[in-house]
Design a protein around this motif. Structure first.
Motif, mmCIF file in Angstrom:
data_model
loop_
_atom_site.group_PDB
_atom_site.id
_atom_site.type_symbol
_atom_site.label_atom_id
_atom_site.label_comp_id
_atom_site.label_asym_id
_atom_site.label_seq_id
_atom_site.Cartn_x
_atom_site.Cartn_y
_atom_site.Cartn_z
ATOM 1 N N LYS A 350 0.859 -1.185 0.000
ATOM 2 C CA LYS A 350 0.000 0.000 0.000
ATOM 3 C C LYS A 350 0.892 1.231 0.000
ATOM 4 N N SER A 351 1.185 1.716 -1.196
ATOM 5 C CA SER A 351 2.125 2.824 -1.334
ATOM 6 C C SER A 351 1.481 3.985 -2.052
ATOM 7 N N LEU A 352 2.054 5.157 -1.843
ATOM 8 C CA LEU A 352 1.635 6.339 -2.577
ATOM 9 C C LEU A 352 2.258 6.310 -3.970
ATOM 10 N N GLY A 353 1.784 7.189 -4.828
ATOM 11 C CA GLY A 353 2.387 7.316 -6.152
ATOM 12 C C GLY A 353 2.037 6.226 -7.122
ATOM 13 N N GLY A 354 0.925 5.535 -6.924
ATOM 14 C CA GLY A 354 0.476 4.540 -7.882
ATOM 15 C C GLY A 354 1.247 3.243 -7.864
ATOM 16 N N LYS A 355 1.943 2.943 -6.735
ATOM 17 C CA LYS A 355 2.744 1.720 -6.677
ATOM 18 C C LYS A 355 2.146 0.678 -5.745
ATOM 19 N N SER A 356 0.854 0.785 -5.471
ATOM 20 C CA SER A 356 0.195 -0.219 -4.640
ATOM 21 C C SER A 356 -0.092 -1.457 -5.474
ATOM 22 N N SER A 357 -0.440 -2.552 -4.801
ATOM 23 C CA SER A 357 -0.764 -3.787 -5.494
ATOM 24 C C SER A 357 -2.032 -4.383 -4.901
ATOM 25 N N VAL A 358 -2.568 -5.391 -5.567
ATOM 26 C CA VAL A 358 -3.794 -6.056 -5.133
ATOM 27 C C VAL A 358 -3.406 -7.417 -4.578
ATOM 28 N N GLY A 359 -3.811 -7.683 -3.340
ATOM 29 C CA GLY A 359 -3.432 -8.924 -2.692
ATOM 30 C C GLY A 359 -4.272 -10.110 -3.129
ATOM 31 N N GLY A 360 -3.792 -11.303 -2.761
ATOM 32 C CA GLY A 360 -4.540 -12.523 -3.025
ATOM 33 C C GLY A 360 -3.988 -13.313 -4.197
ATOM 34 N N ARG A 361 -4.093 -14.630 -4.095
ATOM 35 C CA ARG A 361 -3.685 -15.540 -5.176
ATOM 36 C C ARG A 361 -4.749 -15.470 -6.264
ATOM 37 N N LYS A 362 -4.392 -14.944 -7.406
ATOM 38 C CA LYS A 362 -5.402 -14.563 -8.389
ATOM 39 C C LYS A 362 -5.470 -15.493 -9.599
ATOM 40 N N TRP A 363 -6.660 -15.541 -10.165
ATOM 41 C CA TRP A 363 -6.905 -16.152 -11.457
ATOM 42 C C TRP A 363 -7.200 -15.029 -12.452
ATOM 43 N N ALA A 364 -7.185 -15.341 -13.719
ATOM 44 C CA ALA A 364 -7.519 -14.347 -14.740
ATOM 45 C C ALA A 364 -8.273 -15.029 -15.869
ATOM 46 N N ALA A 365 -9.222 -14.310 -16.430
ATOM 47 C CA ALA A 365 -10.013 -14.828 -17.551
ATOM 48 C C ALA A 365 -10.323 -13.672 -18.489
ATOM 49 N N ARG A 366 -10.602 -13.997 -19.714
ATOM 50 C CA ARG A 366 -10.937 -12.966 -20.707
ATOM 51 C C ARG A 366 -12.391 -13.144 -21.113
ATOM 52 N N ARG A 367 -13.191 -12.150 -20.800
ATOM 53 C CA ARG A 367 -14.614 -12.218 -21.124
ATOM 54 C C ARG A 367 -14.831 -11.771 -22.563
ATOM 55 N N LEU A 368 -15.714 -12.487 -23.261
ATOM 56 C CA LEU A 368 -16.018 -12.194 -24.655
ATOM 57 C C LEU A 368 -17.403 -11.582 -24.778
#
Length: 442
Positions: A350-368
């Motif tokens: 959780k940083s200033l200047g746009g360098k924060s990240s999103v926590g959690g083990r993530k999956w990704a999918a592409r919606r059509l």
């Protein structure tokens, strides 16, 4: 198929020192604190695409697998670390038996990506995962940048052939990686023989201006090249007078002349004149290859020219203005103890200047959308929605320390062409714009 596509030769040196010192000092401190063996998840992603780019291209995945496989602290490496007092003896003892035993998932090579896309997910203990940060980022940032530039050039070329010619414009090892990434992005061949040997990429090349200047006349040079390489060779025609050179080339090689190369001047104008001259001389099947500091914009500007192939060097191997993708490697989840059964907890910077990240083990999918065109990159850390179950992007690359997803380079190349074709048409525009797909977190 070159053996490099099936696994690196046994004499490939260790990749363990392709890293930053702080990876090892973090390891030492974590070992001493008793936190090194906590189960952890790291992810590679970028917070934004290079300015104006509409999509990114994942490249270098196969090289990452090779690097992990050869990440070994042999006697020479350990001796260096000991002599330089980089880490203490307990840490050296731990490193001596290091073998990555975790799991790695990622976008398959050639796939496109967007801000936030977890292009690589590394799972295991903190100790074994943290050491891979620098080498993974080094490969992915470089290769993905080159592949993205290559992809844009491939779009601009609109079916005409592309030759990678950047070896003399970058580091000798980067040249090999660049040729590989360019091939993934759509290039057809390379001038670099090391890339051809290592990755079975088609190689091409005939002569430079020096060869013409070596001989007493241009005709002598052309005759020598045709005698050696045959009538199907490519003759460089802009050392002196282009029109005279084209006339001599056809007289010597006949209408079977393979191609002429133009490396200077107003390429649009010269290409038209050369095509007219070749046709008038009966060499209607002779191709025209143009080079000379091309990028995707120059290639697009030659769309109306009678050009059959483009040779690209400097702009390609420097990412056409964006030599890195700004990918990062962040811890997104970890256990509270070394117990392998301990549950994972999401963590995030959780940083200033746009360098924060999103926590959690993530999956990704592409919606059509209803027409089968991609409309969003969807990322989540909880259960995958049923409607996206068959659209997931991450594939297993390493399981229990063993590589399970080696593939020929042509598979990555074909995958990229298909992935790009599934994007909205605006992705093909060379003008600057926002990412063609929004990233949605669920």
């Amino acid at each position: 198929m070159n053996t490099a596509d099936l696994g690196l030769p046994v004499d490939v040196p260790s990749t363990a020192l392709f890293t930053d010192q702080y990876e090892l000092t973090m390891l030492q401190a974590a070992l001493r604190a008793g936190t090194a063996h906590r189960r952890s998840v790291f992810e590679v992603f970028t917070r934004r695409l290079p300015e104006g780019r509409r999509y990114g291209v994942v490249a270098g995945t196969g090289r990452v697998l090779d690097a992990v496989e050869n990440f070994r602290f042999d006697a020479g490496v350990l001796g260096f670390l000991r002599a330089q007092k980089i880490v203490d003896e307990p840490t050296l003892e731990w490193l001596a038996s290091y073998r990555f035993s975790g799991d790695i998932w990622g976008y398959p090579e050639g796939e496109v990506y967007f801000p936030g896309s977890p292009v690589l997910r590394v799972e295991g203990t903190f100790a074994e995962c943290v050491l891979l940060e620098t080498v993974a980022l080094s490969i992915l940032n470089h290769d993905s940048a080159i592949a993205a530039a290559a992809s844009r050039m491939h779009t601009a070329a609109a079916g005409r052939r592309l030759i990678e010619m950047g070896a003399r414009r970058t580091h000798e090892l980067a040249a090999v990686a660049s040729a590989r990434a360019a091939y993934v992005g759509g290039f057809d061949s390379t001038s670099d023989l090391a890339a051809g040997f290592r990755y079975a990429i088609p190689t091409v090349g005939t002569s430079a201006h020096a060869f013409t200047l070596l001989h007493d006349s241009e005709r002598d040079a052309f005759q020598a090249q045709v005698d050696s390489l045959g009538r199907g060779t490519t003759l460089l025609v802009d050392t002196y007078d282009v029109a005279e050179a084209v006339r001599a080339a056809v007289e010597i090689a006949g209408p079977e002349l393979g191609a002429v190369r133009i490396d200077s001047g107003d390429l649009l104008l010269v290409a038209h004149r050369v095509r007219q001259q070749l046709d008038a001389l009966g060499a209607r099947n002779t191709k025209i290859v143009v080079t000379s500091d091309l990028d995707e914009y120059a290639i697009a500007s030659l769309a109306a020219a009678p050009v059959d192939a483009y040779g690209v060097g400097t702009q390609l191997v420097t990412g056409s203005g964006h030599p890195t993708c700004s990918m990062v490697y962040k811890l997104v989840a970890r256990a509270e103890s070394a117990d392998p059964r301990a549950p994972l907890h999401a963590v995030a910077k959780k940083s200033l200047g746009g360098k924060s990240s999103v926590g959690g083990r993530k999956w990704a999918a592409r919606r059509l959308d209803a027409d089968g065109v991609a409309e969003a990159e969807v990322i989540g850390a909880d259960a995958v929605p049923a409607e996206l179950a068959d659209r997931q992007l991450l594939v297993e690359l390493i399981k229990g320390g063993q590589i399970v997803a080696r593939e020929p380079l042509d598979a990555a190349r074909e995958r990229h062409i298909a992935a790009r074709a599934g994007l909205p048409l605006s992705a093909m525009q060379l003008s600057k714009g926002e990412p063609v797909l929004p990233t949605e977190y669920v």
